[in-house]
Design an enzyme around this catalytic site. Sequence first.
Site, mmCIF file in Angstrom:
data_model
loop_
_atom_site.group_PDB
_atom_site.id
_atom_site.type_symbol
_atom_site.label_atom_id
_atom_site.label_comp_id
_atom_site.label_asym_id
_atom_site.label_seq_id
_atom_site.Cartn_x
_atom_site.Cartn_y
_atom_site.Cartn_z
ATOM 1 N N HIS A 304 -4.199 -8.541 -12.019
ATOM 2 C CA HIS A 304 -3.422 -7.322 -11.750
ATOM 3 C C HIS A 304 -2.142 -7.559 -10.981
ATOM 4 C CE1 HIS A 304 -6.441 -4.323 -13.018
ATOM 5 N NE2 HIS A 304 -7.285 -5.290 -12.704
ATOM 6 N N LYS A 489 3.608 5.871 -4.063
ATOM 7 C CA LYS A 489 2.876 4.631 -4.312
ATOM 8 C C LYS A 489 2.717 3.910 -2.986
ATOM 9 C CE LYS A 489 6.313 3.582 -7.178
ATOM 10 N NZ LYS A 489 5.632 3.199 -8.402
ATOM 11 N N ARG A 490 1.876 2.859 -2.962
ATOM 12 C CA ARG A 490 1.755 2.067 -1.740
ATOM 13 C C ARG A 490 3.147 1.600 -1.291
ATOM 14 N NH1 ARG A 490 -0.866 -2.856 -3.063
ATOM 15 N NH2 ARG A 490 -0.412 -2.341 -5.230
ATOM 16 N N LYS A 495 8.150 -2.938 -4.247
ATOM 17 C CA LYS A 495 8.291 -1.627 -4.895
ATOM 18 C C LYS A 495 9.621 -0.960 -4.513
ATOM 19 C CE LYS A 495 3.260 -0.894 -5.087
ATOM 20 N NZ LYS A 495 2.935 -0.681 -6.518
ATOM 21 N N LYS A 601 1.336 8.704 -15.256
ATOM 22 C CA LYS A 601 0.900 10.051 -14.868
ATOM 23 C C LYS A 601 2.095 10.992 -14.812
ATOM 24 C CE LYS A 601 -2.568 7.763 -12.154
ATOM 25 N NZ LYS A 601 -2.759 7.052 -10.884
HETATM 26 C C1 26Q Z 1 -5.782 -10.318 -1.949
HETATM 27 C C2 26Q Z 1 -6.050 -11.295 -1.017
HETATM 28 C C3 26Q Z 1 -6.353 -10.970 0.272
HETATM 29 C C4 26Q Z 1 -6.398 -9.653 0.641
HETATM 30 C C5 26Q Z 1 -6.140 -8.647 -0.283
HETATM 31 C C6 26Q Z 1 -5.806 -8.975 -1.579
HETATM 32 C C7 26Q Z 1 -5.497 -7.919 -2.553
HETATM 33 C C8 26Q Z 1 -5.915 -6.613 -2.363
HETATM 34 C C9 26Q Z 1 -5.580 -5.613 -3.261
HETATM 35 C C10 26Q Z 1 -4.766 -8.186 -3.678
HETATM 36 C C11 26Q Z 1 -4.429 -7.190 -4.566
HETATM 37 C C12 26Q Z 1 -4.830 -5.886 -4.379
HETATM 38 C C13 26Q Z 1 -4.477 -4.776 -5.265
HETATM 39 C C14 26Q Z 1 -3.688 -4.906 -6.308
HETATM 40 C C15 26Q Z 1 -3.272 -3.765 -7.126
HETATM 41 O O1 26Q Z 1 -3.585 -2.621 -6.861
HETATM 42 N N1 26Q Z 1 -2.534 -4.040 -8.195
HETATM 43 C C16 26Q Z 1 -2.006 -3.020 -9.067
HETATM 44 O O2 26Q Z 1 -2.896 -2.873 -10.155
HETATM 45 C C17 26Q Z 1 -2.501 -1.817 -10.990
HETATM 46 C C18 26Q Z 1 -3.567 -1.647 -12.048
HETATM 47 O O3 26Q Z 1 -3.538 -2.697 -12.942
HETATM 48 C C19 26Q Z 1 -1.128 -2.064 -11.575
HETATM 49 O O4 26Q Z 1 -0.743 -0.947 -12.313
HETATM 50 C C20 26Q Z 1 -0.107 -2.323 -10.480
HETATM 51 O O5 26Q Z 1 1.126 -2.706 -11.037
HETATM 52 C C21 26Q Z 1 -0.627 -3.404 -9.551
HETATM 53 O O6 26Q Z 1 0.237 -3.549 -8.443
#
Ligand code: 26Q
Length: 749
Positions: A304, A489-490, A495, A601
């Site tokens: 992702h 968004k976050r 972003k 959305k």
């Molecule tokens: C990794 C290592 C250590 C701590 C945390 C993480 C971590 C936590 C959350 C890495 C990634 C995430 C979340 C990622 C995320 O939400 N990605 C989003 O996924 C969506 C669905 O596919 C996409 O539409 C977005 O573009 C993408 O940013």
Amino acid sequence: MYKQFQDKLTEIARDKYGKSIKALDKEELYCVLGALVNEKCDFHRKQTCGKTAIYFSIEYLIGKLLYSNLYNMKNTDCVEKVLRDNGHSLSEFEDIDDYAFGNGGLGRLAACFLDSAASCEITLDGYGIRYKKGLFRQSFADDGSQLEEADDWQKISDAFAIKREEEAVNVEFSDFTVRAVPFDYNIIGYSFKRINTLRLYEARKLTCDESDAEKIYEYLYPDDSTYEGKKLRLRQQYFLVSASLQNIISRYGIENLEDKIKIQLNDTHPILAIPELINLCIKSNMSFDAALEKCCKIFAYTNHTVMPEALEEWDSSLMKEVIPQIYGIIEKINDMLLYELSNNKEVSFCDCAVIKDGRVKMANLACYVVSHINGVAGIHTDILKKDTLSQWYRLYPEKFSNKTNGITQRRWLGLCNRVLADFLSELCGCDIVEELENIKRLESFRDDSEVLKRLREIKYQNKKDFCSYAEKAYGININPDSVFVVQIKRIHEYKRQLLAIFGAVHLYLHMKKGEYAHLPEVTFIFAGKAAAGYKMAKSIIKYINNVATVINNDTDTAGKIKIYFLPNYNVSLAEKLIPAADISLQISQAGTEASGTGNMKLMMNGAVTLGTYDGANIEICREAGEENNYIFGLRENEVNSLKVNYNPKKLYENTPVIKEAVDTLVSGKFGERYGFMDVYESLINAENPDRYMVLADLTSFISCLIDALNDFKNDKYFNKKSLMNIANSAYFSSDRTIREYAEDIWFKE
Ligand code: 26Q
């Protein structure tokens, strides 16, 4: 129908509380409704045959279940009527907390997938963690900085969970064992097409002295800046996969398991499932080789994100300490990989190693073992192939495919924008939520003034509704006649919320001088949370809030520009805001946003996209026409070539428009003098300055924004763009996405 519900609710209210419906308090009524929903599910649940797909995810960003469940049961109106006749209303439950077991796109995608699978009659069960505290609640201090408060969502009892104490299992760590207790949630497909299950685990200590045991499910993403935090996070991941796999094995048996299930790993977080399944196989006397072979057939992996820092790695020493038997298995897998690659000229073992320099690389573990690897939008999958996972693409090209994300039109159109959905159904001659492919018929009305006018009226009413909500919830007065430019968004540097706020600052400074008099009034609406430990993102929030305070109080620009940062963005707020948006900001640096789903959305609800050529924006333009959206900025290939010699300081010094905006970070115009020195330095003087090229895209962003605002004055012209976006949104249904997963990955013969 009415009578049936009236009787059933009366009966449950009597059995549970010995009261009439009228006499129930809010929490009791909520529980009665939950019990009713679950009872109906038991009635409609069908025996399934064939393979079961299973989703492993550390996040599920569900939002509220009451409204979406009633919606999918198609019983909202009927239940509302029964409640009304008994002195209640469904809106009583608006302030019950969301289920927020996730922080962003990846978690919301998991929730959309569950909804779509059940609605498309695909068996897909989810496994996750029932966090005691969901994602933190956000508010702002007087100085505009983010405050975080624990999300205590269980103040009101959970009406939808079904506790399955009898299916609890033990999860073993080197130092202690915890009990994993499952809670099941019914996932109701539209019209009860199918009932699937989301199973979330809580951790329980087995003896009194294991105080650490229950910490495992306390928070989503514990602060992992410390060793203890990292350890906890690792425990969390192992807890999820071990409990889930034990349950799966007891349900399906380990024999021929690969013929019965397929497990989709949602990013790197649940990848420990691979060595854990081998571990469990070995415990039932299977050989290592046979177990590994089984895993190759059972698992698939979705990536992702291309941010290198999000490709999870663990210190070998930490893993050895917490889950030594699992580490041993990973070492063995690494040895096999080394052996396999020893004669390979295409790739070097170094790039593929699962264990390297004392670190365990989870993505490499997955790529070696799984049968399928996918990205979440066309450009994203291309980047995986050519950069992020290029070594694996050379080795196993056949494993790779793209699965462009989607969103469920049930929640994100039918439920959140009912008036629009009804109008579309009327125009297209069907229930548009059920047969979204027919939304294309809307195109034939692209020049129909009556239809365009009605679309505008619906949008205007949604904006007014949002304004009344904002007034009630935050005490602010938004003008519904202004253009709503929305970035929700976050908060993250890639972003580029900074780019948006610099654009707004530019407009403001020049409007104050009397320029841009021809533009319509504009309202910028921001919402989103910054990770608690992410300093730069928090500074950006504070800056936006400071800018907003000055601008919103400046009488010179009253009636021209306003800026609001709404606190505590979550699924419920998104449902209110998205139907009211005119312009959707999707302005990540090209090549950084894997897909985005908020963009979809907003499009489905008639906002036009103002964005970069990134993630699914590219496919939005492909479907709806680039001429119906506003694209600006560097393309991905241009970003890559410019990166080599990028000099933002020079840009800043030589471009007055850029300098003027950036200087407000330190000039004291918005907040204290030198107040945002950290942000300023990161753009101008840092070692790797302006990593996401905000300055390189600023002038083209501003002119694109001005074009869009200008166009907005021309009703018919702008509404046609909006119509074309709605008409071409069917591709972005997660029903389409989930069918692709089912056909290409899960149930492929
Ligand atoms: C990794 C290592 C250590 C701590 C945390 C993480 C971590 C936590 C959350 C890495 C990634 C995430 C979340 C990622 C995320 O939400 N990605 C989003 O996924 C969506 C669905 O596919 C996409 O539409 C977005 O573009 C993408 O940013």
